[in-house]
Design a protein around this motif. Structure first.
Motif, short mmCIF file in Angstrom:
data_model
loop_
_atom_site.label_atom_id
_atom_site.label_comp_id
_atom_site.label_asym_id
_atom_site.label_seq_id
_atom_site.Cartn_x
_atom_site.Cartn_y
_atom_site.Cartn_z
N PHE A 125 8.29 -4.64 24.81
CA PHE A 125 7.15 -5.58 25.07
C PHE A 125 6.58 -6.05 24.05
O PHE A 125 6.01 -7.60 24.20
CB PHE A 125 6.13 -4.84 26.03
CG PHE A 125 6.71 -4.20 27.42
CD1 PHE A 125 7.56 -4.46 27.94
CD2 PHE A 125 5.70 -3.20 27.83
CE1 PHE A 125 8.20 -3.99 29.02
CE2 PHE A 125 6.46 -2.55 29.16
CZ PHE A 125 7.40 -3.06 29.65
N LEU A 126 6.26 -5.45 22.95
CA LEU A 126 5.54 -6.14 21.81
C LEU A 126 6.62 -7.27 21.16
O LEU A 126 6.03 -8.23 20.92
CB LEU A 126 5.53 -5.00 20.77
CG LEU A 126 4.54 -5.26 19.54
CD1 LEU A 126 3.25 -5.35 20.10
CD2 LEU A 126 4.81 -4.17 18.31
N CYS A 166 6.17 -10.61 23.35
CA CYS A 166 4.83 -11.20 23.61
C CYS A 166 4.96 -12.91 23.16
O CYS A 166 4.44 -13.43 24.26
CB CYS A 166 3.76 -10.57 22.88
SG CYS A 166 3.27 -8.92 23.57
#
Length: 291
Positions: free
Chosen positions: A71-72, A75
């Motif tokens: 997810f990081l 972004c």
């Protein structure tokens, strides 16, 4: 403005959601069953995330969640996609990212073989199927897909070579740290994925249609309405019947061919159609925008 949702639009949305859910589940099962069992590195942010996970586990003894790192990484690409590519396309892609990331963390792994060649070939094939389902739903797996589409549409440049270079770096680092054999099998994994994806998803393929017909306007109308592409007409002479015939020449996307040819046959059952795959097209070519 009040939006009216018809049965058709609701059905389309449900279909997209089901395809994305299935793609996410397949992707997660593939990672847990094939990729991790063989120590393979897929391309893109998935491979980079797995590489970072393995580094933390091997050198620091820390097992970090896949979803957190994944997810990081996504972004910034998600923000770029939302602003420049398409909002619905991005939202469906975010659903794919979230579902696949969480399922990879929570689904149990079931290694079915220790033969790394089988893991690479069948894992790459399943990965290609999952990616195709996601693309057919009008979404992507995120990450490098967002970056490649943004560069291609914003600057008119082919970004896939840069993505390939990034994948090579990931494989090189993985090979240097954990052994070159698995890195080489990972190339086979990625190659299999690409072949399956090219076979199942044909939006970016260019197909040339040569249609010999006496119903020129009707044939062109079918092409224009169903593909939004233009056509060029050549007037000719049929040697067999000594009759005047027209040749309608058009280039369409690969996923539009199966839809267009039956409709051409409806307006002219006697039409003679030659379908040729175009390796490269230079000039303006309409490509449906992402929603």
């Amino acid at each position: 403005m009040i939006k009216v949702f018809t049965a058709s639009t609701i059905g389309t949305k449900i279909k997209r959601l089901l395809l994305i859910t299935l793609a996410a589940a397949l992707s997660a099962v593939n990672i847990k069953t094939f990729v991790r069992a063989g120590g393979l590195l897929p391309g893109g942010f998935t491979g980079l995330t797995l590489l970072i996970q393995e580094c933390f586990l091997q050198f620091a003894g820390i097992e970090i969640p896949f979803s957190f790192v994944y997810f990081l990484f996504n972004c910034i690409p998600v923000i770029i996609s939302f602003r420049f590519i398409g909002r619905r396309y991005t939202l469906y892609s975010v659903l794919m990212i979230v579902l696949s990331g969480l399922l990879i963390d929570f689904l149990p792994g079931y290694p079915i073989t220790d033969d790394i060649l089988l893991l690479a070939v069948f894992g790459g094939g399943i990965n290609g199927v999952a990616s195709s389902l996601c693309l057919l739903a009008g979404a992507s797996g995120g990450g490098t897909d967002f970056i490649a589409i943004f560069i291609s549409e914003k600057y008119g440049r082919d970004a896939w070579n840069y993505i390939l270079a990034g994948n090579i770096v990931i494989l090189a680092v993985g090979g240097w740290l954990f052994g070159w054999e698995k890195a080489l099998y990972s190339i086979l994994f990625q190659f299999t994925t690409t072949q399956v994806l090219n076979y199942l998803y044909r939006r970016y393929q260019k197909i040339t249609l040569f249609v010999i017909t006496n119903h020129t306007e009707a044939v062109f109308e079918v092409i224009k309405v169903n593909t939004n592409h233009g056509a060029t007409v050549f007037h000719g002479h049929g040697c067999y019947n000594n009759a005047e015939r027209d040749l309608v020449y058009s280039v369409v996307s690969g996923d539009e061919v199966r839809r267009v040819i039956p409709k051409i046959k409806q307006v002219d059952p006697a039409a003679f159609i030659n379908v040729v795959r175009s390796k490269q097209v230079s000039g303006r070519f309409y490509l449906r925008p992402n929603d």
